[in-house]
Design a protein around this motif. Structure first.
Motif, PDB file in Angstrom:
ATOM      1  N   LYS A 138       6.254   8.325  -5.213  1.00 23.30           N
ATOM      2  CA  LYS A 138       5.256   8.491  -6.264  1.00 23.30           C
ATOM      3  C   LYS A 138       5.736   7.892  -7.490  1.00 23.30           C
ATOM      4  O   LYS A 138       5.131   7.166  -8.151  1.00 23.30           O
ATOM      5  N   THR A 144       1.854  -3.298  -2.995  1.00 22.07           N
ATOM      6  CA  THR A 144       2.697  -2.351  -3.690  1.00 22.07           C
ATOM      7  C   THR A 144       2.728  -1.084  -2.825  1.00 22.07           C
ATOM      8  O   THR A 144       2.381  -1.123  -1.612  1.00 22.07           O
ATOM      9  N   ARG A 162       7.610   5.178  -7.619  1.00 23.10           N
ATOM     10  CA  ARG A 162       7.517   3.788  -7.463  1.00 23.10           C
ATOM     11  C   ARG A 162       6.152   3.365  -7.089  1.00 23.10           C
ATOM     12  O   ARG A 162       6.071   2.266  -6.138  1.00 23.10           O
ATOM     13  N   ARG A 163       5.095   3.995  -7.289  1.00 28.33           N
ATOM     14  CA  ARG A 163       3.644   3.759  -6.579  1.00 28.33           C
ATOM     15  C   ARG A 163       3.330   2.354  -6.796  1.00 28.33           C
ATOM     16  O   ARG A 163       2.442   1.816  -6.116  1.00 28.33           O
ATOM     17  N   ARG A 164       3.312   1.920  -8.018  1.00 30.27           N
ATOM     18  CA  ARG A 164       2.769   0.540  -8.383  1.00 30.27           C
ATOM     19  C   ARG A 164       3.951  -0.514  -8.149  1.00 30.27           C
ATOM     20  O   ARG A 164       3.832  -1.471  -8.222  1.00 30.27           O
ATOM     21  N   GLN A 165       5.084  -0.440  -7.439  1.00 33.57           N
ATOM     22  CA  GLN A 165       6.186  -1.438  -7.410  1.00 33.57           C
ATOM     23  C   GLN A 165       6.002  -2.186  -6.145  1.00 33.57           C
ATOM     24  O   GLN A 165       5.227  -1.577  -5.318  1.00 33.57           O
ATOM     25  N   VAL A 215       1.567   1.927  -2.977  1.00 36.07           N
ATOM     26  CA  VAL A 215       0.285   2.452  -2.766  1.00 36.07           C
ATOM     27  C   VAL A 215      -0.547   2.006  -1.756  1.00 36.07           C
ATOM     28  O   VAL A 215      -1.148   2.546  -0.796  1.00 36.07           O
ATOM     29  N   GLU A 216      -0.724   0.576  -1.995  1.00 37.54           N
ATOM     30  CA  GLU A 216      -1.310  -0.336  -0.940  1.00 37.54           C
ATOM     31  C   GLU A 216      -0.996  -0.260   0.238  1.00 37.54           C
ATOM     32  O   GLU A 216      -1.517   0.005   1.428  1.00 37.54           O
TER      33      GLU A 216
END
Ligand SMILES: Nc1ncnc2c1ncn2[C@@H]1O[C@H](COP(=O)(O)OP(=O)(O)OP(=O)(O)O)[C@@H](O)[C@H]1O
Ligand SMILES: [Mg+2]
Length: 237
Positions: free
Chosen positions: A128, A93, A130-133, A95-96
């Protein structure tokens, strides 16, 4: 305090690409390395970040000789490169991927990480949202933003970028360059490799033109803009 490169040469397997390059980027500066295809721009910047070894000459950063030290140790000193082609972890993702940027710095307290993440999201609000995309599903421009976001998680003093406009829609290119200008105003020194002459001279204060691995012109952006030598070297004529 600055980046000082003197008489630097490097290349691949016995083939020298960069010949005795000398250049200086002042702390807080925004500088660009221009040149046509194959001029050696990527090779030079990869040598500054430690990916391509120097064969002779010297790279000094804030008075420290970094010529022969490993890339991750340069990162710890504040010398960070956003690579061409981005090299993201495409099945991870947003964030990762951003968090990966802090890894070379060793242990960082959770609050500090959260603080850095907030700064990154302030700079790139699109990320932000799209943080989990999964990053592989981002647009070209968003992937470039993510590569820069990852790069600034280590709090660089000098941020080097290789053609951040490549494969990015014009409107998004502007917002990426605006983000670089903002970082620069916050004190981050920027060294930008670009083929897009007009764009980079609009944002950079000064620059160098590389031709067949040698610096042929250097000056302020307006000097470079009006120099016939720039256009000749740039067009590869
Ligand atoms: N990994 C490599 N191994 C061998 N030769 C390489 C390698 N990478 C680049 N070169 C050669 O080095 C020369 C300079 O290439 P480089 O990628 O540094 O130029 P560039 O100015 O970044 O070009 P472009 O604008 O196309 O990105 C070219 O002749 C290229 O073929
Ligand atoms: Mg290149």
């Amino acid at each position: 305090m600055s980046l000082e490169v003197s008489d630097l040469s490097c290349g691949y397997e016995g083939q020298t690409i960069i010949h005795n390059v000398t250049l200086r980027v002042e702390t807080g500066g925004f500088s660009t390395i221009l040149g046509s295809n194959n001029a050696g721009k990527s090779t030079l910047i990869n040598c500054l970040s430690g990916v391509v070894p120097a064969t002779s000459g010297r790279i000094e950063f804030n008075g420290v000789d970094i010529t022969n030290i490993a890339p991750h140790r340069r990162v710890r000193l504040g010398v960070v490169q956003v690579p061409e082609g981005r090299q993201l972890f495409s099945d991870m993702t947003v964030v990762e991927n951003i968090l990966m940027g802090a890894v070379p710095m060793g242990r960082i307290a959770k609050v500090e990480l959260a603080d850095r993440m907030d700064q990154v999201f302030a700079l790139f609000p699109r990320l932000k949202d799209r943080r989990r995309q999964i990053s592989g599903s981002l647009s070209g421009g968003e992937q470039q933003m993510l590569a820069i976001a990852r790069g600034i998680m280590s709090r660089p003093k000098l941020l080097m970028l290789d053609e951040p406009s490549l494969g990015v829609a014009p409107l998004i290119v502007e917002s990426i360059f605006e983000a670089l200008a903002m970082l620069n105003r916050d004190g981050v020194t920027i060294l930008l490799v670009e083929q897009n002459l007009a764009l980079s001279l609009r944002y950079a204060a000064s620059g160098f033109v590389l031709e067949r691995g040698e610096v042929v012109v250097e000056g302020t952006s307006s000097e470079l803009q009006s120099s016939s030598k720039t256009r000749r070297a740039y067009l590869g004529m």
